[in-house]
Scaffold this motif. Sequence first.
Motif, mmCIF file in Angstrom:
data_model
loop_
_atom_site.group_PDB
_atom_site.id
_atom_site.type_symbol
_atom_site.label_atom_id
_atom_site.label_comp_id
_atom_site.label_asym_id
_atom_site.label_seq_id
_atom_site.Cartn_x
_atom_site.Cartn_y
_atom_site.Cartn_z
ATOM 1 N N PRO A 136 0.831 -1.205 0.000
ATOM 2 C CA PRO A 136 0.000 0.000 0.000
ATOM 3 C C PRO A 136 0.867 1.257 0.000
ATOM 4 C CG PRO A 136 -0.009 -1.064 2.160
ATOM 5 C CD PRO A 136 0.633 -2.017 1.218
ATOM 6 N N VAL A 137 0.424 2.259 -0.754
ATOM 7 C CA VAL A 137 1.173 3.517 -0.858
ATOM 8 C C VAL A 137 0.920 4.368 0.386
ATOM 9 C CG1 VAL A 137 1.479 5.618 -2.203
ATOM 10 C CG2 VAL A 137 1.001 3.457 -3.370
ATOM 11 N N ALA A 138 1.994 4.790 1.026
ATOM 12 C CA ALA A 138 1.870 5.629 2.222
ATOM 13 C C ALA A 138 1.569 7.063 1.806
ATOM 14 C CB ALA A 138 3.150 5.578 3.046
ATOM 15 N N LYS A 139 0.455 7.600 2.313
ATOM 16 C CA LYS A 139 0.049 8.962 1.974
ATOM 17 C C LYS A 139 -0.200 9.771 3.246
ATOM 18 C CE LYS A 139 -2.227 7.742 -2.395
ATOM 19 N NZ LYS A 139 -3.480 7.830 -3.178
ATOM 20 N N SER A 140 -0.144 11.099 3.103
ATOM 21 C CA SER A 140 -0.412 11.997 4.224
ATOM 22 C C SER A 140 -1.361 13.097 3.770
ATOM 23 C CB SER A 140 0.874 12.626 4.760
ATOM 24 O OG SER A 140 1.746 11.649 5.263
ATOM 25 N N LEU A 141 -2.273 13.459 4.675
ATOM 26 C CA LEU A 141 -3.138 14.610 4.449
ATOM 27 C C LEU A 141 -2.527 15.789 5.193
ATOM 28 C CD1 LEU A 141 -5.749 16.025 3.559
ATOM 29 C CD2 LEU A 141 -6.842 15.129 5.616
ATOM 30 N N VAL A 142 -2.204 16.856 4.461
ATOM 31 C CA VAL A 142 -1.476 17.989 5.034
ATOM 32 C C VAL A 142 -2.309 19.263 4.905
ATOM 33 C CG1 VAL A 142 0.639 19.354 4.924
ATOM 34 C CG2 VAL A 142 0.704 16.909 4.376
ATOM 35 N N THR A 143 -2.304 20.066 5.962
ATOM 36 C CA THR A 143 -2.889 21.412 5.904
ATOM 37 C C THR A 143 -1.735 22.406 5.926
ATOM 38 O OG1 THR A 143 -4.901 20.727 7.061
ATOM 39 C CG2 THR A 143 -4.418 23.078 7.009
ATOM 40 N N LEU A 144 -1.613 23.143 4.823
ATOM 41 C CA LEU A 144 -0.490 24.065 4.661
ATOM 42 C C LEU A 144 -0.992 25.506 4.760
ATOM 43 C CD1 LEU A 144 2.579 23.860 3.965
ATOM 44 C CD2 LEU A 144 1.932 24.273 1.590
ATOM 45 N N GLY A 169 2.316 12.496 -7.292
ATOM 46 C CA GLY A 169 2.123 12.181 -5.874
ATOM 47 C C GLY A 169 1.595 13.345 -5.070
ATOM 48 N N LEU A 170 1.191 14.441 -5.752
ATOM 49 C CA LEU A 170 0.662 15.625 -5.068
ATOM 50 C C LEU A 170 -0.727 15.951 -5.609
ATOM 51 C CD1 LEU A 170 0.793 18.305 -3.412
ATOM 52 C CD2 LEU A 170 2.009 19.311 -5.375
ATOM 53 N N VAL A 171 -1.693 16.079 -4.692
ATOM 54 C CA VAL A 171 -3.057 16.445 -5.080
ATOM 55 C C VAL A 171 -3.520 17.593 -4.182
ATOM 56 C CG1 VAL A 171 -5.460 15.699 -5.301
ATOM 57 C CG2 VAL A 171 -3.602 14.086 -5.807
ATOM 58 N N TRP A 172 -3.852 18.738 -4.788
ATOM 59 C CA TRP A 172 -4.345 19.873 -4.022
ATOM 60 C C TRP A 172 -5.814 19.661 -3.672
ATOM 61 C CZ3 TRP A 172 -0.702 22.782 -2.168
ATOM 62 C CH2 TRP A 172 0.481 22.969 -2.880
ATOM 63 N N GLY A 173 -6.220 20.148 -2.485
ATOM 64 C CA GLY A 173 -7.597 20.007 -2.035
ATOM 65 C C GLY A 173 -8.246 21.348 -1.763
ATOM 66 N N GLN A 188 -5.015 28.999 3.608
ATOM 67 C CA GLN A 188 -4.935 27.694 4.262
ATOM 68 C C GLN A 188 -5.449 26.666 3.256
ATOM 69 O OE1 GLN A 188 -7.496 26.182 7.774
ATOM 70 N NE2 GLN A 188 -5.652 26.994 8.768
ATOM 71 N N ILE A 189 -4.600 25.758 2.857
ATOM 72 C CA ILE A 189 -4.931 24.832 1.777
ATOM 73 C C ILE A 189 -4.573 23.401 2.161
ATOM 74 C CG2 ILE A 189 -2.694 25.212 0.624
ATOM 75 C CD1 ILE A 189 -4.226 24.933 -2.053
ATOM 76 N N ASN A 190 -5.464 22.467 1.805
ATOM 77 C CA ASN A 190 -5.232 21.045 2.079
ATOM 78 C C ASN A 190 -4.594 20.384 0.861
ATOM 79 O OD1 ASN A 190 -6.426 21.198 4.631
ATOM 80 N ND2 ASN A 190 -8.454 20.801 3.807
ATOM 81 N N LEU A 191 -3.790 19.374 1.113
ATOM 82 C CA LEU A 191 -3.189 18.617 0.034
ATOM 83 C C LEU A 191 -2.919 17.198 0.496
ATOM 84 C CD1 LEU A 191 0.582 19.358 0.045
ATOM 85 C CD2 LEU A 191 -0.951 20.964 1.174
ATOM 86 N N VAL A 192 -2.929 16.270 -0.431
ATOM 87 C CA VAL A 192 -2.587 14.878 -0.151
ATOM 88 C C VAL A 192 -1.297 14.572 -0.890
ATOM 89 C CG1 VAL A 192 -3.263 12.470 -0.427
ATOM 90 C CG2 VAL A 192 -4.985 14.174 0.186
ATOM 91 N N VAL A 193 -0.330 13.995 -0.163
ATOM 92 C CA VAL A 193 0.963 13.688 -0.780
ATOM 93 C C VAL A 193 1.308 12.222 -0.565
ATOM 94 C CG1 VAL A 193 1.850 16.023 -0.477
ATOM 95 C CG2 VAL A 193 2.242 14.340 1.319
ATOM 96 N N GLU A 194 1.985 11.647 -1.551
ATOM 97 C CA GLU A 194 2.574 10.323 -1.387
ATOM 98 C C GLU A 194 3.925 10.523 -0.715
ATOM 99 O OE1 GLU A 194 2.637 7.881 -4.856
ATOM 100 O OE2 GLU A 194 0.626 8.494 -5.498
ATOM 101 N N GLU A 202 10.807 20.580 0.386
ATOM 102 C CA GLU A 202 11.065 21.059 -0.972
ATOM 103 C C GLU A 202 9.839 21.768 -1.544
ATOM 104 O OE1 GLU A 202 12.397 17.791 -3.300
ATOM 105 O OE2 GLU A 202 14.251 17.509 -2.158
ATOM 106 N N LEU A 203 8.639 21.240 -1.221
ATOM 107 C CA LEU A 203 7.419 21.868 -1.709
ATOM 108 C C LEU A 203 7.268 23.265 -1.124
ATOM 109 C CD1 LEU A 203 4.753 21.732 -3.265
ATOM 110 C CD2 LEU A 203 3.719 20.650 -1.252
ATOM 111 N N GLN A 204 7.548 23.424 0.161
ATOM 112 C CA GLN A 204 7.454 24.745 0.790
ATOM 113 C C GLN A 204 8.468 25.717 0.176
ATOM 114 O OE1 GLN A 204 7.089 22.727 5.002
ATOM 115 N NE2 GLN A 204 6.719 24.908 5.277
#
Length: 225
Positions: A136-144, A169-173, A188-194, A202-204
């Motif tokens: 299974p692919v490890a993913k995280s839900l992030v609030t940036l 591996g990056l999906v904006w929410g 304030q934006i949500n994103l899901v990353v692998e 690096e994204l920041q």
Amino acid sequence: MGFTDFASDAGLTIANNYLATRSYIVGDAPSQADVVSFKAFSGAPDAEKYPHVARWYKHIASHEAEHATLPGDASKPFTAYGPESTELPTNPKAAEEDDDMDLFGSDEEEEDPEVVKEREARLAEYKKKKEAKPKPVAKSLVTLEVKPWDDETNLEELEANVRAIEKEGLVWGASKFVPIGFGIKKLQINLVVEDEKISLDELQQQIEEDEDHVQSTDVAAMQKL
């Protein structure tokens, strides 16, 4: 089922076997199960004959001042606790021999080479299938949180520039603008990353390269999916 008594040799042997792998009658801390069992003893058991019971008895005795405050149901009799079966082994040596038995047929008798070959082939096939099974692919839900320079910063352009960043591996929410004082709002934006593909640092850094709009970024929350 359960303890029978703490006076007879049979009853104490059952208790000794039960406590050979446990520190307490129930769970991993003293409770009323220990208290009612302790009170069923007329005195300390023989430490040489019943070492595990003696160890437990001495330990519970050290908590005697706390017995009334220990958790659990004090109304249950001591016979409600203990092993599911009170049957004692009639031939311990035979039981030990059973434990040592090779369940996979590798005893002293020589095996049929064809049987060995077939078993090894099946084992190799099983290992191959197990290794090929996708993990299974490890993913995280992030609030940036993305902070602008001032109240004159165009937030719509800021958000558009953020969402313009595309990576595998990056999906904006969902997103929103949150007031932070003095008429200034932050994105304030949500994103899901692998996790294996996206580095948040690096994204920041990439977002902060938009120096005309972005003052700084912070990870407000992160949750593993």
